[in-house]
Write a protein that holds these residues in place. Structure first.
Motif, PDB file in Angstrom:
ATOM      1  N   UNK A  44     -10.799  15.703  13.035  1.00  0.00           N
ATOM      2  CA  UNK A  44     -12.158  15.422  12.581  1.00  0.00           C
ATOM      3  C   UNK A  44     -13.157  15.710  13.686  1.00  0.00           C
ATOM      4  N   UNK A  45     -14.431  15.792  13.319  1.00  0.00           N
ATOM      5  CA  UNK A  45     -15.471  16.061  14.310  1.00  0.00           C
ATOM      6  C   UNK A  45     -15.538  14.947  15.346  1.00  0.00           C
ATOM      7  N   UNK A  46     -15.381  13.690  14.896  1.00  0.00           N
ATOM      8  CA  UNK A  46     -15.395  12.591  15.862  1.00  0.00           C
ATOM      9  C   UNK A  46     -14.210  12.691  16.812  1.00  0.00           C
ATOM     10  N   UNK A  47     -13.064  13.134  16.280  1.00  0.00           N
ATOM     11  CA  UNK A  47     -11.893  13.328  17.136  1.00  0.00           C
ATOM     12  C   UNK A  47     -12.096  14.461  18.121  1.00  0.00           C
ATOM     13  N   UNK A  48     -12.778  15.524  17.675  1.00  0.00           N
ATOM     14  CA  UNK A  48     -13.073  16.643  18.572  1.00  0.00           C
ATOM     15  C   UNK A  48     -14.022  16.220  19.693  1.00  0.00           C
ATOM     16  N   UNK A  49     -15.020  15.408  19.334  1.00  0.00           N
ATOM     17  CA  UNK A  49     -15.983  14.965  20.341  1.00  0.00           C
ATOM     18  C   UNK A  49     -15.316  14.102  21.402  1.00  0.00           C
ATOM     19  N   UNK A  50     -14.436  13.201  20.969  1.00  0.00           N
ATOM     20  CA  UNK A  50     -13.734  12.347  21.926  1.00  0.00           C
ATOM     21  C   UNK A  50     -12.677  13.132  22.692  1.00  0.00           C
ATOM     22  N   UNK A  51     -12.045  14.081  21.994  1.00  0.00           N
ATOM     23  CA  UNK A  51     -10.975  14.842  22.622  1.00  0.00           C
ATOM     24  C   UNK A  51     -11.425  15.752  23.731  1.00  0.00           C
TER      25      UNK A  51
END
Length: 263
Positions: free
Chosen positions: A78-85
């Protein structure tokens, strides 16, 4: 103040400086780059929805025959996962680059008269030129909405080729600078810069161009994304060089203090 310490010590400095640099670069990417990526994705989604609406009649016929056209695959991350990743990814990348910088510094100190901090900054600056700046002016970064997925392998190999060109240009520049030893400092600097430009220019001419930016993609958003990309990578290399230099200077001062106390 020469660059001192064993290879293990240099590696620890590089890993620590690289971790800090990677996390700070990810922070810049989060606040500066992510809004541009979100805007590019929104454009891509709106264009996709417009295409789906245009083909609605054909999709209805397909649905009548038992085929569903409206199914959409969920992204793997997800986009939130990409941002944190990106904090994990850039932290690890920074550590890898820091370790590489340490290995190069371990070899370069045998042939350079630069002090430890200056050598660290010079190596970081050379790496930034070779890996970021020279490739950027031939194949600048593009947001997710730009680029043909079918050409990703070609673009990957061309990026590798232009990075090798960057290392060649920086290497020739350093060689010319050393070759002009005994000349005025400005003459040596001018010669080194000219060598860099000539080698990079020849490579730019020989390498094929790539332009997959759609005519209707906002030019302002495109260059804002590219500027954000440069800010992110610039932060990584600047902090890496400064961090490695600061740790080197701190270690040297600590060694001198210990030696003075022992006397």
């Amino acid at each position: 103040m020469p660059l001192t310490g064993s290879l293990k010590t240099l590696l620890l400095r590089g890993l620590l400086a690289g971790l800090i640099a990677g996390l700070l670069a990810a922070t810049v990417g989060f606040f500066v780059g992510e809004p541009k990526i979100n805007a590019a994705i929104a454009i891509e989604e709106s264009q996709s929805q417009a295409a789906d609406t245009h083909e609605h009649g054909a999709a209805a016929d397909q649905a009548a025959s038992g085929h569903s056209h409206g199914d959409e695959e969920e992204p793997l991350v997800s986009r939130s996962g990409q941002k944190a990743g990106q904090f994990l990814a850039l932290g690890l990348f920074g550590m890898a680059i820091g370790a590489l910088l340490a290995v190069v510094a371990n070899v370069a100190r045998r042939y350079s008269t630069l002090s430890g901090p200056r050598l660290a900054l010079a190596l970081a600056g050379g790496g930034w030129l070779a890996i970021v700046i020279i490739p950027f002016f031939k194949y600048p970064a593009n947001p997710p909405a730009v680029g043909d997925p079918d050409t990703i392998d070609q673009r990957t190999w061309l990026w590798v080729a232009v990075v090798l060109l960057g290392f060649a240009a920086v290497g020739v520049s350093v060689y010319v600078f050393k070759l002009l030893r005994g000349q005025l400092g400005t003459v040596r600097l001018i010669g080194a810069v000219l060598a860099l430009v000539v080698v990079a220019g020849i490579g730019y001419v020989l390498l094929p161009g790539i332009n997959e930016v759609k005519a209707d993609f906002p030019a302002a958003l495109l260059w804002q994304f590219r500027a954000a990309s440069l800010a992110e990578t610039g932060t990584l290399w600047l902090v890496l060089g400064l961090g490695f230099a600061a740790l080197t200077e701190f270690a040297a001062n600590k060694a001198r203090t210990a030696e003075a106390v022992a006397r």
